[in-house]
Design an enzyme around this catalytic site. Sequence first.
Site, PDB file in Angstrom:
ATOM      1  N   GLY A   9      36.751 109.249  93.938  1.00  0.00           N
ATOM      2  CA  GLY A   9      35.947 110.454  94.195  1.00  0.00           C
ATOM      3  C   GLY A   9      36.122 110.949  95.613  1.00  0.00           C
ATOM      4  N   GLY A  12      35.361 114.607  96.518  1.00  0.00           N
ATOM      5  CA  GLY A  12      33.998 115.142  96.416  1.00  0.00           C
ATOM      6  C   GLY A  12      33.330 115.209  97.784  1.00  0.00           C
ATOM      7  N   ASP A  14      30.813 113.474  99.101  1.00  0.00           N
ATOM      8  CA  ASP A  14      30.609 112.188  99.774  1.00  0.00           C
ATOM      9  C   ASP A  14      31.933 111.541 100.156  1.00  0.00           C
ATOM     10  OD1 ASP A  14      28.023 112.766  99.155  1.00  0.00           O
ATOM     11  OD2 ASP A  14      27.619 110.911  98.053  1.00  0.00           O
ATOM     12  N   LEU A  79      32.756 106.334  94.132  1.00  0.00           N
ATOM     13  CA  LEU A  79      31.997 107.589  94.204  1.00  0.00           C
ATOM     14  C   LEU A  79      32.354 108.543  93.062  1.00  0.00           C
ATOM     15  CD1 LEU A  79      32.273 108.322  98.046  1.00  0.00           C
ATOM     16  CD2 LEU A  79      30.765 106.742  96.834  1.00  0.00           C
ATOM     17  N   SER A 128      21.939 106.528  91.527  1.00  0.00           N
ATOM     18  CA  SER A 128      21.285 107.819  91.792  1.00  0.00           C
ATOM     19  C   SER A 128      19.788 107.798  91.529  1.00  0.00           C
ATOM     20  CB  SER A 128      21.930 108.864  90.873  1.00  0.00           C
ATOM     21  OG  SER A 128      21.138 110.017  90.816  1.00  0.00           O
ATOM     22  N   GLU A 130      18.387 110.085  90.161  1.00  0.00           N
ATOM     23  CA  GLU A 130      18.232 110.694  88.841  1.00  0.00           C
ATOM     24  C   GLU A 130      17.869 109.613  87.807  1.00  0.00           C
ATOM     25  OE1 GLU A 130      18.300 113.913  88.050  1.00  0.00           O
ATOM     26  OE2 GLU A 130      18.470 113.826  85.869  1.00  0.00           O
ATOM     27  N   TYR A 152      23.519 112.231  82.159  1.00  0.00           N
ATOM     28  CA  TYR A 152      24.026 111.741  83.450  1.00  0.00           C
ATOM     29  C   TYR A 152      23.178 110.559  83.938  1.00  0.00           C
ATOM     30  CZ  TYR A 152      24.552 111.640  88.566  1.00  0.00           C
ATOM     31  OH  TYR A 152      24.724 111.235  89.870  1.00  0.00           O
ATOM     32  N   HIS A 182      21.520 114.398  98.373  1.00  0.00           N
ATOM     33  CA  HIS A 182      21.997 114.644  99.730  1.00  0.00           C
ATOM     34  C   HIS A 182      23.012 115.780  99.707  1.00  0.00           C
ATOM     35  CE1 HIS A 182      23.992 111.159  97.916  1.00  0.00           C
ATOM     36  NE2 HIS A 182      25.108 111.642  98.431  1.00  0.00           N
ATOM     37  N   ARG A 187      28.831 120.636  99.954  1.00  0.00           N
ATOM     38  CA  ARG A 187      28.250 120.467  98.624  1.00  0.00           C
ATOM     39  C   ARG A 187      28.894 121.447  97.636  1.00  0.00           C
ATOM     40  NH1 ARG A 187      25.752 117.068  95.104  1.00  0.00           N
ATOM     41  NH2 ARG A 187      23.486 117.164  95.231  1.00  0.00           N
TER      42      ARG A 187
HETATM   43  P1  NAP Z   1      31.072 115.320  93.668  1.00  0.00           P
HETATM   44  O1  NAP Z   1      31.224 116.181  94.872  1.00  0.00           O
HETATM   45  O2  NAP Z   1      30.798 115.951  92.345  1.00  0.00           O
HETATM   46  O3  NAP Z   1      32.398 114.415  93.544  1.00  0.00           O
HETATM   47  C1  NAP Z   1      32.706 113.713  92.373  1.00  0.00           C
HETATM   48  C2  NAP Z   1      34.096 113.130  92.513  1.00  0.00           C
HETATM   49  O4  NAP Z   1      34.432 112.404  91.330  1.00  0.00           O
HETATM   50  C3  NAP Z   1      35.200 114.179  92.711  1.00  0.00           C
HETATM   51  O5  NAP Z   1      36.105 113.688  93.675  1.00  0.00           O
HETATM   52  C4  NAP Z   1      35.869 114.219  91.337  1.00  0.00           C
HETATM   53  O6  NAP Z   1      37.224 114.593  91.364  1.00  0.00           O
HETATM   54  C5  NAP Z   1      35.763 112.741  90.953  1.00  0.00           C
HETATM   55  N1  NAP Z   1      35.986 112.498  89.526  1.00  0.00           N
HETATM   56  C6  NAP Z   1      35.376 113.109  88.479  1.00  0.00           C
HETATM   57  N2  NAP Z   1      35.836 112.593  87.319  1.00  0.00           N
HETATM   58  C7  NAP Z   1      36.760 111.643  87.645  1.00  0.00           C
HETATM   59  C8  NAP Z   1      37.571 110.771  86.893  1.00  0.00           C
HETATM   60  N3  NAP Z   1      37.571 110.767  85.551  1.00  0.00           N
HETATM   61  N4  NAP Z   1      38.374 109.908  87.559  1.00  0.00           N
HETATM   62  C9  NAP Z   1      38.425 109.902  88.909  1.00  0.00           C
HETATM   63  N5  NAP Z   1      37.685 110.724  89.681  1.00  0.00           N
HETATM   64  C10 NAP Z   1      36.849 111.580  89.047  1.00  0.00           C
HETATM   65  O7  NAP Z   1      29.917 114.244  93.910  1.00  0.00           O
HETATM   66  P2  NAP Z   1      29.232 113.765  95.289  1.00  0.00           P
HETATM   67  O8  NAP Z   1      28.044 114.626  95.543  1.00  0.00           O
HETATM   68  O9  NAP Z   1      30.258 113.561  96.319  1.00  0.00           O
HETATM   69  O10 NAP Z   1      28.630 112.353  94.826  1.00  0.00           O
HETATM   70  C11 NAP Z   1      29.407 111.164  94.913  1.00  0.00           C
HETATM   71  C12 NAP Z   1      28.851 110.136  93.939  1.00  0.00           C
HETATM   72  O11 NAP Z   1      27.476 109.880  94.264  1.00  0.00           O
HETATM   73  C13 NAP Z   1      28.833 110.568  92.482  1.00  0.00           C
HETATM   74  O12 NAP Z   1      29.048 109.415  91.708  1.00  0.00           O
HETATM   75  C14 NAP Z   1      27.427 111.082  92.245  1.00  0.00           C
HETATM   76  O13 NAP Z   1      27.085 110.978  90.887  1.00  0.00           O
HETATM   77  C15 NAP Z   1      26.649 110.129  93.128  1.00  0.00           C
HETATM   78  N6  NAP Z   1      25.384 110.629  93.674  1.00  0.00           N
HETATM   79  C16 NAP Z   1      25.373 111.819  94.347  1.00  0.00           C
HETATM   80  C17 NAP Z   1      24.184 112.263  94.914  1.00  0.00           C
HETATM   81  C18 NAP Z   1      24.130 113.559  95.687  1.00  0.00           C
HETATM   82  O14 NAP Z   1      23.007 114.049  95.907  1.00  0.00           O
HETATM   83  N7  NAP Z   1      25.252 114.100  96.145  1.00  0.00           N
HETATM   84  C19 NAP Z   1      23.019 111.481  94.788  1.00  0.00           C
HETATM   85  C20 NAP Z   1      23.085 110.273  94.099  1.00  0.00           C
HETATM   86  C21 NAP Z   1      24.282 109.850  93.558  1.00  0.00           C
HETATM   87  P3  NAP Z   1      37.679 116.155  91.295  1.00  0.00           P
HETATM   88  O15 NAP Z   1      37.526 116.678  92.698  1.00  0.00           O
HETATM   89  O16 NAP Z   1      39.081 116.075  90.861  1.00  0.00           O
HETATM   90  O17 NAP Z   1      36.757 116.832  90.328  1.00  0.00           O
HETATM   91  N1  GDD Z   2      21.992 123.348  89.791  1.00  0.00           N
HETATM   92  C1  GDD Z   2      20.935 124.153  89.668  1.00  0.00           C
HETATM   93  N2  GDD Z   2      21.136 125.493  89.501  1.00  0.00           N
HETATM   94  N3  GDD Z   2      19.695 123.614  89.744  1.00  0.00           N
HETATM   95  C2  GDD Z   2      18.640 124.446  89.662  1.00  0.00           C
HETATM   96  C3  GDD Z   2      18.782 125.830  89.503  1.00  0.00           C
HETATM   97  C4  GDD Z   2      20.095 126.376  89.404  1.00  0.00           C
HETATM   98  O1  GDD Z   2      20.309 127.571  89.242  1.00  0.00           O
HETATM   99  N4  GDD Z   2      17.539 126.386  89.480  1.00  0.00           N
HETATM  100  C5  GDD Z   2      16.674 125.393  89.627  1.00  0.00           C
HETATM  101  N5  GDD Z   2      17.316 124.212  89.739  1.00  0.00           N
HETATM  102  C6  GDD Z   2      16.673 122.894  89.854  1.00  0.00           C
HETATM  103  C7  GDD Z   2      17.148 121.886  88.801  1.00  0.00           C
HETATM  104  O2  GDD Z   2      16.475 122.127  87.561  1.00  0.00           O
HETATM  105  C8  GDD Z   2      16.731 120.590  89.474  1.00  0.00           C
HETATM  106  O3  GDD Z   2      15.384 120.313  89.208  1.00  0.00           O
HETATM  107  C9  GDD Z   2      16.896 120.884  90.975  1.00  0.00           C
HETATM  108  O4  GDD Z   2      17.027 122.310  91.089  1.00  0.00           O
HETATM  109  C10 GDD Z   2      18.099 120.220  91.621  1.00  0.00           C
HETATM  110  O5  GDD Z   2      19.236 120.475  90.848  1.00  0.00           O
HETATM  111  P1  GDD Z   2      20.715 120.108  91.363  1.00  0.00           P
HETATM  112  O6  GDD Z   2      20.941 120.662  92.713  1.00  0.00           O
HETATM  113  O7  GDD Z   2      21.679 120.471  90.295  1.00  0.00           O
HETATM  114  O8  GDD Z   2      20.632 118.527  91.603  1.00  0.00           O
HETATM  115  P2  GDD Z   2      20.058 117.330  90.685  1.00  0.00           P
HETATM  116  O9  GDD Z   2      18.819 116.831  91.339  1.00  0.00           O
HETATM  117  O10 GDD Z   2      19.975 117.712  89.264  1.00  0.00           O
HETATM  118  O11 GDD Z   2      21.227 116.260  90.803  1.00  0.00           O
HETATM  119  C11 GDD Z   2      21.817 115.925  92.074  1.00  0.00           C
HETATM  120  O12 GDD Z   2      21.098 114.861  92.646  1.00  0.00           O
HETATM  121  C12 GDD Z   2      21.153 113.619  91.922  1.00  0.00           C
HETATM  122  C13 GDD Z   2      20.296 112.607  92.699  1.00  0.00           C
HETATM  123  O13 GDD Z   2      18.948 112.781  92.381  1.00  0.00           O
HETATM  124  C14 GDD Z   2      23.285 115.578  91.818  1.00  0.00           C
HETATM  125  O14 GDD Z   2      23.937 115.438  93.064  1.00  0.00           O
HETATM  126  C15 GDD Z   2      23.414 114.259  91.076  1.00  0.00           C
HETATM  127  O15 GDD Z   2      24.795 113.886  91.016  1.00  0.00           O
HETATM  128  C16 GDD Z   2      22.610 113.204  91.833  1.00  0.00           C
HETATM  129  O16 GDD Z   2      22.707 111.952  91.188  1.00  0.00           O
END
Ligand code: NAP
Ligand code: GDD
Length: 329
Positions: A9, A12, A14, A79, A128, A130, A152, A182, A187
């Site tokens: 990842g 992405g 992170d 990741l 996560s 989530e 998810y 985060h 993002r």
């Molecule tokens: P992201 O920006 O969506 O990045 C996801 C990464 O996974 C991308 O590099 C994507 O590659 C890669 N990927 C997807 N499918 C794959 C596959 N089949 N094989 C190999 N690589 C694959 O996510 P992020 O926000 O950096 O988050 C990193 C990790 O932390 C994720 O596992 C996410 O679920 C977890 N997480 C995120 C948050 C948050 O708030 N950001 C919070 C809690 C947990 P491509 O670029 O090619 O699509």
């Molecule tokens: N994406 C999105 N788009 N979310 C919306 C919208 C919209 O137009 N309007 C309202 N929301 C609300 C969603 O319903 C949710 O309650 C909140 O905004 C946050 O949505 P996202 O930003 O899509 O994040 P997430 O909390 O569902 O998931 C992210 O955080 C998780 C950790 O708690 C992702 O990064 C996950 O990969 C990660 O695990």
Amino acid sequence: MAKRALITGVTGQDGMYLSRLLIDKGYEVFGLVRGQNNPKRAVIERWAPEVTILTGDLLDPSSLHRALLTAQPDEVYNLAAISFVGYSWENAHLTSQVTGNGVLNMLEAIRLYSADDPGRVRFYQASSSEMFGRVQEVPQRESTLLWPRSPYGVAKVFGHYMTINYRESYGMHASSGILFNHESPLRGPEFVTRKISLAVARISLGLQDVITLGNLDAKRDWGFAGDYVDAMWRMLQQDEGDDYVISTGETHSVREFLDAAFARVGIEEWDRYVVQDPAFMRPAEVDLLIGDSSKARDVLGWTPTMSFEQLVGAMVDADVALEQPRAAA
Ligand code: NAP
Ligand code: GDD
């Protein structure tokens, strides 16, 4: 000898922050990139040219084995995932395979690769908040019962328990970071914070009229991605693998995010710029997330450095700078 790390990842949000952090610490970094002619490859090559790119996919176990043989890592950061919750209902099977089973593929590849010494490769799993879903306790901590509300979230629970199981069964140094939301200027634009910061920037520059959103009352514990990748690294520097909640301990609604984002460009009354559409509502919502990261603060010495207001400001400013040339054209 420089330490070696493999990041799945890496393209992405992170992965990009973590690769820079590890390079700055003197690591040799290998990044797994999936797919044929993936456009994100050029992005990571520009962002961190020091990273050695390996091709592979979490769904292809032999590619993971090959990546381990090439990288010979001391640390693996898993990741990679399908990470957009909204998308996971429409693609539940694929999400289960990648976000859930993909963790097992990586763990199993490491177990076989380091069978002679199960603690040799330290493993980080991106769990996560989530997973807390319909929260059973406020704030949420490592011991809070998991109640996922999306495909998810269910897939992440599988990966989380597999990580614990491999630690307990094989003595692997495997850690699971239960990270709350985060964000950053890197993002993806499908997530609500970046969707808002981009739209607010464009509205302020006269490039867009309205932003269409779903549930404005959901509350999240939003931190800065740069701080959170530092916590990942700290977990793998401990003597033993373990599980840690990483969060700021503050929660804000989507509405409050809108307040702060519009205020940054001098707009106090934003009602006329925001439209709600049921298409962006989820079949099951996670209403409230707020984490208790005392364990990480005590054991890892970790603490977040950026406030909510600073984070929103930085995201809006970055998007104004990004969109400005289009407004001038
Ligand atoms: P992201 O920006 O969506 O990045 C996801 C990464 O996974 C991308 O590099 C994507 O590659 C890669 N990927 C997807 N499918 C794959 C596959 N089949 N094989 C190999 N690589 C694959 O996510 P992020 O926000 O950096 O988050 C990193 C990790 O932390 C994720 O596992 C996410 O679920 C977890 N997480 C995120 C948050 C948050 O708030 N950001 C919070 C809690 C947990 P491509 O670029 O090619 O699509
Ligand atoms: N994406 C999105 N788009 N979310 C919306 C919208 C919209 O137009 N309007 C309202 N929301 C609300 C969603 O319903 C949710 O309650 C909140 O905004 C946050 O949505 P996202 O930003 O899509 O994040 P997430 O909390 O569902 O998931 C992210 O955080 C998780 C950790 O708690 C992702 O990064 C996950 O990969 C990660 O695990």
